[in-house]
Scaffold this active site. Structure first.
Site, mmCIF file in Angstrom:
data_model
loop_
_atom_site.group_PDB
_atom_site.id
_atom_site.type_symbol
_atom_site.label_atom_id
_atom_site.label_comp_id
_atom_site.label_asym_id
_atom_site.label_seq_id
_atom_site.Cartn_x
_atom_site.Cartn_y
_atom_site.Cartn_z
ATOM 1 N N LYS A 62 19.252 48.799 -62.093
ATOM 2 C CA LYS A 62 19.658 48.886 -60.676
ATOM 3 C C LYS A 62 20.855 47.992 -60.367
ATOM 4 C CE LYS A 62 14.699 49.252 -59.702
ATOM 5 N NZ LYS A 62 14.080 48.231 -60.573
ATOM 6 N N HIS A 95 19.832 49.178 -55.757
ATOM 7 C CA HIS A 95 18.555 48.480 -55.573
ATOM 8 C C HIS A 95 18.128 48.399 -54.107
ATOM 9 C CE1 HIS A 95 16.022 45.231 -57.835
ATOM 10 N NE2 HIS A 95 15.297 45.836 -56.917
ATOM 11 N N LEU A 177 0.392 49.340 -57.425
ATOM 12 C CA LEU A 177 -0.971 48.784 -57.364
ATOM 13 C C LEU A 177 -1.091 47.744 -56.248
ATOM 14 C CD1 LEU A 177 -1.479 48.265 -61.219
ATOM 15 C CD2 LEU A 177 -2.415 50.115 -59.808
ATOM 16 N N ILE A 216 5.274 52.986 -61.311
ATOM 17 C CA ILE A 216 5.817 52.157 -62.406
ATOM 18 C C ILE A 216 5.075 50.815 -62.415
ATOM 19 C CG2 ILE A 216 8.090 53.212 -62.716
ATOM 20 C CD1 ILE A 216 9.206 51.176 -60.674
ATOM 21 N N LYS A 218 3.459 47.340 -63.348
ATOM 22 C CA LYS A 218 3.837 46.266 -64.282
ATOM 23 C C LYS A 218 2.581 45.588 -64.804
ATOM 24 C CE LYS A 218 4.197 41.720 -65.018
ATOM 25 N NZ LYS A 218 3.185 40.678 -64.773
ATOM 26 N N SER A 219 2.508 45.407 -66.113
ATOM 27 C CA SER A 219 1.490 44.527 -66.671
ATOM 28 C C SER A 219 2.045 43.886 -67.927
ATOM 29 C CB SER A 219 0.200 45.282 -66.991
ATOM 30 O OG SER A 219 -0.750 44.342 -67.474
ATOM 31 N N ARG A 224 -4.627 45.875 -69.827
ATOM 32 C CA ARG A 224 -4.240 46.525 -68.563
ATOM 33 C C ARG A 224 -3.113 47.537 -68.786
ATOM 34 N NH1 ARG A 224 -5.909 41.469 -66.852
ATOM 35 N NH2 ARG A 224 -3.871 40.487 -67.008
ATOM 36 N N ASN A 228 -3.674 51.343 -67.627
ATOM 37 C CA ASN A 228 -2.763 51.977 -66.660
ATOM 38 C C ASN A 228 -2.193 53.294 -67.178
ATOM 39 O OD1 ASN A 228 -3.291 49.803 -65.048
ATOM 40 N ND2 ASN A 228 -1.298 48.801 -65.335
HETATM 41 N N1 LIG Z 1 13.070 48.685 -56.266
HETATM 42 C C1 LIG Z 1 12.542 47.586 -55.801
HETATM 43 O O1 LIG Z 1 12.998 47.004 -54.818
HETATM 44 C C2 LIG Z 1 11.342 47.021 -56.480
HETATM 45 C C3 LIG Z 1 10.616 45.990 -55.877
HETATM 46 C C4 LIG Z 1 9.495 45.511 -56.546
HETATM 47 C C5 LIG Z 1 9.120 46.057 -57.760
HETATM 48 N N2 LIG Z 1 9.866 47.040 -58.345
HETATM 49 C C6 LIG Z 1 9.515 47.614 -59.673
HETATM 50 O O2 LIG Z 1 8.192 48.132 -59.582
HETATM 51 C C7 LIG Z 1 7.389 47.551 -60.595
HETATM 52 C C8 LIG Z 1 5.936 47.471 -60.168
HETATM 53 O O3 LIG Z 1 5.778 46.712 -58.996
HETATM 54 P P1 LIG Z 1 5.148 45.233 -58.987
HETATM 55 O O4 LIG Z 1 5.354 44.585 -60.301
HETATM 56 O O5 LIG Z 1 5.688 44.566 -57.775
HETATM 57 O O6 LIG Z 1 3.616 45.473 -58.688
HETATM 58 P P2 LIG Z 1 2.404 46.328 -59.328
HETATM 59 O O7 LIG Z 1 2.857 47.067 -60.524
HETATM 60 O O8 LIG Z 1 1.790 47.061 -58.200
HETATM 61 O O9 LIG Z 1 1.379 45.199 -59.753
HETATM 62 C C9 LIG Z 1 1.658 44.301 -60.782
HETATM 63 C C10 LIG Z 1 0.594 43.222 -60.747
HETATM 64 O O10 LIG Z 1 -0.686 43.821 -60.901
HETATM 65 C C11 LIG Z 1 -1.337 43.317 -62.067
HETATM 66 N N3 LIG Z 1 -1.942 44.466 -62.742
HETATM 67 C C12 LIG Z 1 -1.341 45.421 -63.497
HETATM 68 N N4 LIG Z 1 -2.214 46.336 -63.931
HETATM 69 C C13 LIG Z 1 -3.418 45.966 -63.448
HETATM 70 C C14 LIG Z 1 -4.714 46.514 -63.568
HETATM 71 N N5 LIG Z 1 -4.946 47.609 -64.281
HETATM 72 N N6 LIG Z 1 -5.740 45.865 -62.933
HETATM 73 C C15 LIG Z 1 -5.508 44.746 -62.225
HETATM 74 N N7 LIG Z 1 -4.304 44.171 -62.074
HETATM 75 C C16 LIG Z 1 -3.253 44.787 -62.678
HETATM 76 C C17 LIG Z 1 -0.247 42.672 -62.906
HETATM 77 O O11 LIG Z 1 -0.743 41.553 -63.603
HETATM 78 P P3 LIG Z 1 -0.712 41.476 -65.235
HETATM 79 O O12 LIG Z 1 0.720 41.553 -65.660
HETATM 80 O O13 LIG Z 1 -1.357 40.150 -65.507
HETATM 81 O O14 LIG Z 1 -1.544 42.644 -65.722
HETATM 82 C C18 LIG Z 1 0.753 42.209 -61.849
HETATM 83 O O15 LIG Z 1 0.393 40.955 -61.329
HETATM 84 C C19 LIG Z 1 8.055 46.180 -60.802
HETATM 85 O O16 LIG Z 1 7.615 45.516 -61.951
HETATM 86 C C20 LIG Z 1 9.502 46.572 -60.790
HETATM 87 O O17 LIG Z 1 9.873 47.140 -62.044
HETATM 88 C C21 LIG Z 1 10.957 47.537 -57.710
#
Ligand SMILES: NC(=O)c1ccc[n+]([C@@H]2O[C@H](COP(=O)([O-])OP(=O)(O)OC[C@H]3O[C@@H](n4cnc5c(N)ncnc54)[C@H](OP(=O)(O)O)[C@@H]3O)[C@@H](O)[C@H]2O)c1
Length: 262
Positions: A62, A95, A177, A216, A218-219, A224, A228
């Site tokens: 991005k 972004h 998530l 998408i 993240k873990s 996990r 996922n």
């Molecule tokens: N475009 C944008 O502005 C923007 C903004 C934010 C994010 N993003 C992208 O979107 C991706 C995902 O969003 P996010 O990282 O904010 O949040 P998410 O994917 O909703 O959640 C990630 C969190 O949940 C935990 N987790 C993952 N799988 C799990 C499961 N099966 N059970 C319980 N907990 C779980 C992870 O911990 P562990 O790692 O310890 O498993 C981490 O702390 C980002 O990584 C990034 O690439 C984009």
């Protein structure tokens, strides 16, 4: 584009380089990074360490806030490619629109040029509201392939999704998530999870997939990461999707009109 990918926000270079080969072995083929995450080097390293070819991966990055503008966005993409150690991106997104700076149309023009010059296979946006999309489409005639937005059962984004459907834009869900927080303990999600002997995270990911949204998650944890991806052997009923969507409004989304990214 794969229907589910790996998020990398908060991963350091070192962690991304360790996690991506594990994810690849489990079956992940799409990786979401950004110049802003400062982990593109590690993502590139992880992809090379996976033993798979570059072509087997779908890499999204991005445009950073500081790189808005025609020339800056092109330079920003060149730097992203150098850090990743690749000569093309599968998907390049703006972004955040940052309308206060009023440079997102020029940035979109830069993205169009990057496709024409072969640096990027397809282009899209992130955190764009319908009015921002109207403007870039109106001024350039080119519809983004993707809008990546904050989306999960507490923030269902009906308006952006209706716009995307009308214009043939794929919606990717960021924080699918709810960042692994209390969303996963919601009784309605727990009840559905119990019915299918799945975890609440798996039910929430299925909620995205059933609606054609591309999550998408993240873990950094092997278990996990595997869980996922293990979401293709069950379906939610329409009324279960509706029930879970009833959580909408219980969390406020970030505001793309005012959010400023350095
Ligand atoms: N475009 C944008 O502005 C923007 C903004 C934010 C994010 N993003 C992208 O979107 C991706 C995902 O969003 P996010 O990282 O904010 O949040 P998410 O994917 O909703 O959640 C990630 C969190 O949940 C935990 N987790 C993952 N799988 C799990 C499961 N099966 N059970 C319980 N907990 C779980 C992870 O911990 P562990 O790692 O310890 O498993 C981490 O702390 C980002 O990584 C990034 O690439 C984009």
């Amino acid at each position: 584009m794969p229907v589910l990918g790996l998020g990398t926000w908060t991963m350091t270079d070192e962690l991304a380089a360790q996690v991506i080969p594990v994810a690849a072995q489990l079956g992940y083929r799409m990786v979401d990074t950004a110049a802003f995450y400062q982990n593109e080097r590690g993502v590139g390293q992880g992809i090379r360490r996976s033993g798979l070819t570059r072509e087997e991966f779908f890499i999204t990055s991005k445009v950073n806030g500081r790189d808005h503008g025609l020339d800056r966005a092109i330079r920003g993409c060149e730097q992203t490619l150098a850090r990743l150690g690749t000569d093309y991106l599968d998907l390049y997104l703006i972004h955040w629109p940052m309308p206060m700076r009023d440079l997102y149309v020029d940035t979109w023009r830069a993205c169009i040029r990057l496709v024409e010059e072969g640096y990027v296979k397809s282009i899209g946006v992130s955190n764009f509201l319908p009015r921002h999309l109207d403007r870039i489409i109106g001024e350039t005639g080119l519809i983004p392939a993707v809008n990546q937005i904050q989306l999960h059962p507490r923030i269902v984004q009906w308006e952006s999704r209706a716009y995307a459907e009308k214009h043939g834009i794929v919606v990717q869900s960021w924080s699918p998530l709810g960042q692994g927080g209390t969303l996963l303990a919601e009784p309605v999600v727990q009840a559905v999870a119990g019915r299918y002997s799945k975890s609440t995270a798996q039910v929430v990911l299925r909620w995205h997939l059933e609606q054609g949204l591309v999550p998408i998650p993240k873990s950094s944890d092997r278990g996990r990461l595997a869980a996922n991806l293990d979401v293709f052997d069950f379906h939610l009923a329409d009324d279960e999707i509706k029930e879970i969507s009833g959580l909408n409004g219980t969390e406020q989304p970030m505001n793309p009109e005012t959010f400023e990214q350095d």
